[in-house]
Design a protein around this motif. Sequence first.
Motif, PDB file in Angstrom:
ATOM      1  N   ILE A 123       0.855  -1.190   0.000  1.00  0.00           N
ATOM      2  CA  ILE A 123       0.000   0.000   0.000  1.00  0.00           C
ATOM      3  C   ILE A 123       0.892   1.240   0.000  1.00  0.00           C
ATOM      4  N   PRO A 124       0.843   2.037  -1.066  1.00  0.00           N
ATOM      5  CA  PRO A 124       1.643   3.260  -1.055  1.00  0.00           C
ATOM      6  C   PRO A 124       1.080   4.310  -0.110  1.00  0.00           C
ATOM      7  N   LEU A 125       1.971   5.190   0.315  1.00  0.00           N
ATOM      8  CA  LEU A 125       1.605   6.236   1.266  1.00  0.00           C
ATOM      9  C   LEU A 125       2.074   7.580   0.709  1.00  0.00           C
ATOM     10  N   VAL A 126       1.202   8.566   0.735  1.00  0.00           N
ATOM     11  CA  VAL A 126       1.629   9.910   0.333  1.00  0.00           C
ATOM     12  C   VAL A 126       1.518  10.822   1.548  1.00  0.00           C
ATOM     13  N   VAL A 127       2.653  11.402   1.947  1.00  0.00           N
ATOM     14  CA  VAL A 127       2.681  12.333   3.079  1.00  0.00           C
ATOM     15  C   VAL A 127       2.671  13.747   2.508  1.00  0.00           C
ATOM     16  N   PHE A 128       1.724  14.562   2.921  1.00  0.00           N
ATOM     17  CA  PHE A 128       1.606  15.907   2.338  1.00  0.00           C
ATOM     18  C   PHE A 128       0.979  16.860   3.346  1.00  0.00           C
ATOM     19  N   SER A 129       1.013  18.141   3.017  1.00  0.00           N
ATOM     20  CA  SER A 129       0.441  19.135   3.928  1.00  0.00           C
ATOM     21  C   SER A 129      -1.008  19.415   3.582  1.00  0.00           C
ATOM     22  N   ILE A 130      -1.832  19.466   4.619  1.00  0.00           N
ATOM     23  CA  ILE A 130      -3.251  19.735   4.395  1.00  0.00           C
ATOM     24  C   ILE A 130      -3.550  21.223   4.609  1.00  0.00           C
ATOM     25  N   THR A 131      -2.526  21.953   5.041  1.00  0.00           N
ATOM     26  CA  THR A 131      -2.743  23.364   5.376  1.00  0.00           C
ATOM     27  C   THR A 131      -3.116  24.181   4.147  1.00  0.00           C
ATOM     28  N   GLU A 132      -2.543  23.789   3.004  1.00  0.00           N
ATOM     29  CA  GLU A 132      -2.864  24.504   1.775  1.00  0.00           C
ATOM     30  C   GLU A 132      -4.145  23.933   1.176  1.00  0.00           C
ATOM     31  N   GLU A 133      -5.160  24.786   1.045  1.00  0.00           N
ATOM     32  CA  GLU A 133      -6.462  24.358   0.499  1.00  0.00           C
ATOM     33  C   GLU A 133      -6.277  23.673  -0.853  1.00  0.00           C
ATOM     34  N   GLY A 134      -7.008  22.599  -1.059  1.00  0.00           N
ATOM     35  CA  GLY A 134      -6.968  21.938  -2.370  1.00  0.00           C
ATOM     36  C   GLY A 134      -5.893  20.876  -2.502  1.00  0.00           C
ATOM     37  N   ASN A 135      -5.093  20.690  -1.444  1.00  0.00           N
ATOM     38  CA  ASN A 135      -3.991  19.735  -1.568  1.00  0.00           C
ATOM     39  C   ASN A 135      -4.449  18.282  -1.668  1.00  0.00           C
ATOM     40  N   ILE A 136      -5.551  17.943  -1.013  1.00  0.00           N
ATOM     41  CA  ILE A 136      -6.016  16.540  -1.102  1.00  0.00           C
ATOM     42  C   ILE A 136      -6.332  16.242  -2.576  1.00  0.00           C
ATOM     43  N   LYS A 137      -7.005  17.204  -3.208  1.00  0.00           N
ATOM     44  CA  LYS A 137      -7.367  17.032  -4.622  1.00  0.00           C
ATOM     45  C   LYS A 137      -6.105  16.934  -5.490  1.00  0.00           C
ATOM     46  N   ARG A 138      -5.123  17.766  -5.174  1.00  0.00           N
ATOM     47  CA  ARG A 138      -3.882  17.735  -5.963  1.00  0.00           C
ATOM     48  C   ARG A 138      -3.247  16.346  -5.910  1.00  0.00           C
ATOM     49  N   VAL A 139      -3.215  15.776  -4.705  1.00  0.00           N
ATOM     50  CA  VAL A 139      -2.615  14.439  -4.581  1.00  0.00           C
ATOM     51  C   VAL A 139      -3.445  13.428  -5.359  1.00  0.00           C
ATOM     52  N   VAL A 140      -4.753  13.519  -5.227  1.00  0.00           N
ATOM     53  CA  VAL A 140      -5.635  12.565  -5.899  1.00  0.00           C
ATOM     54  C   VAL A 140      -5.507  12.674  -7.420  1.00  0.00           C
ATOM     55  N   GLU A 141      -5.223  13.867  -7.904  1.00  0.00           N
ATOM     56  CA  GLU A 141      -5.050  14.057  -9.348  1.00  0.00           C
ATOM     57  C   GLU A 141      -3.657  13.633  -9.825  1.00  0.00           C
ATOM     58  N   GLY A 142      -2.811  13.248  -8.862  1.00  0.00           N
ATOM     59  CA  GLY A 142      -1.492  12.725  -9.239  1.00  0.00           C
ATOM     60  C   GLY A 142      -0.393  13.765  -9.263  1.00  0.00           C
ATOM     61  N   GLU A 143      -0.693  14.981  -8.784  1.00  0.00           N
ATOM     62  CA  GLU A 143       0.354  16.004  -8.723  1.00  0.00           C
ATOM     63  C   GLU A 143       1.384  15.551  -7.694  1.00  0.00           C
ATOM     64  N   SER A 144       2.676  15.721  -8.014  1.00  0.00           N
ATOM     65  CA  SER A 144       3.648  15.220  -7.038  1.00  0.00           C
ATOM     66  C   SER A 144       4.004  16.284  -6.007  1.00  0.00           C
ATOM     67  N   ILE A 145       3.123  16.429  -5.056  1.00  0.00           N
ATOM     68  CA  ILE A 145       3.453  17.254  -3.892  1.00  0.00           C
ATOM     69  C   ILE A 145       3.720  16.270  -2.756  1.00  0.00           C
ATOM     70  N   GLY A 146       4.458  16.670  -1.770  1.00  0.00           N
ATOM     71  CA  GLY A 146       4.736  15.787  -0.648  1.00  0.00           C
ATOM     72  C   GLY A 146       5.714  14.684  -0.997  1.00  0.00           C
ATOM     73  N   THR A 147       5.656  13.614  -0.210  1.00  0.00           N
ATOM     74  CA  THR A 147       6.560  12.472  -0.390  1.00  0.00           C
ATOM     75  C   THR A 147       5.750  11.206  -0.581  1.00  0.00           C
ATOM     76  N   THR A 148       6.133  10.425  -1.604  1.00  0.00           N
ATOM     77  CA  THR A 148       5.454   9.138  -1.830  1.00  0.00           C
ATOM     78  C   THR A 148       6.348   8.006  -1.349  1.00  0.00           C
ATOM     79  N   ILE A 149       5.758   7.120  -0.548  1.00  0.00           N
ATOM     80  CA  ILE A 149       6.514   5.981  -0.017  1.00  0.00           C
ATOM     81  C   ILE A 149       5.895   4.694  -0.556  1.00  0.00           C
ATOM     82  N   ARG A 150       6.743   3.825  -1.079  1.00  0.00           N
ATOM     83  CA  ARG A 150       6.262   2.563  -1.641  1.00  0.00           C
ATOM     84  C   ARG A 150       7.076   1.392  -1.111  1.00  0.00           C
ATOM     85  N   GLY A 151       6.601   0.194  -1.429  1.00  0.00           N
ATOM     86  CA  GLY A 151       7.240  -1.028  -0.952  1.00  0.00           C
ATOM     87  C   GLY A 151       8.596  -1.274  -1.570  1.00  0.00           C
TER      88      GLY A 151
END
Length: 239
Positions: free
Chosen positions: A211-239
């Motif tokens: 299960i991959p994990l994306v660590v990102f900041s929620i303080t900036e409005e719209g960031n959840i959507k950005r991650v869901v759309e595949g924008e590379s903000i934050g850090t992605t951790i994989r197996g």
Amino acid sequence: MTTARYRRIVLKLSGEALSGEQGYGIEPKIIQSVANQVKEVAEMGVEIAIVVGAGNIWRGKVGSEMGMDRATADYMGMLATVMNSLALQDGLENMGVETRVQSSIEMRQVAEPYIRRKAIRHLQKKRVVIFAAGTGNPFFSTDTTAALRAAEIEAEVILMAKNNVDGVYTDDPQVNKNAEKYDNLSYMEMLNEGLGVMDSTASSLCMDNDIPLVVFSITEEGNIKRVVEGESIGTTIRG
Ligand code: UDP
């Protein structure tokens, strides 16, 4: 309409992410902002399960350090997650998003009991499911809950929303100005480097179940959507 990269996600919110600047309790403005961001993603047709922590109210470890029985203190922590879950449910329903809270500790007057198949059914009906009361077991964390539930409901990713940092760094960026942010990382690297993103139980569960994990900041409005759309903000951790 923008396309989502994921069909089903688990969003992990730490308790602190709901507390605003004072770092304690529940800040209604923050609940509104989080609910707004979740709504945006729900409107894309993404199935969303949320796991909420309780660090803004109570942590079992702190209680045990003050001399309490650890299991009792942990049960208090789990109960505190129910309060956060209800606050989030209220915020989402106020915006017209249909939700269900499922609690791992039975509390029929306030939440459904956790039933995996029922949770999946809610998700298929595009209801946001909020998993309350952690795993229902002391000595675990809500990060582990997120990993466990993600595996159970076959979520494609865990989005770990932070309010004080925007990803995983080589060192604490608030202390060490030279700390560098990772864009990508493996669970093994994360564990070996002792990066403290999540506890080892949660990391192992994610790693063993791919299960991959994306660590990102929620303080900036719209960031959840950005991650869901595949924008590379934050850090992605994989197996
Ligand atoms: N907790 C627990 N079992 C679980 C999940 C949580 O005992 O499966 C307790 C534990 O005491 C923990 C508290 O609930 O400290 C709050 O969860 P957590 O610390 O993960 O919250 P967060 O750091 O995400 O705000």
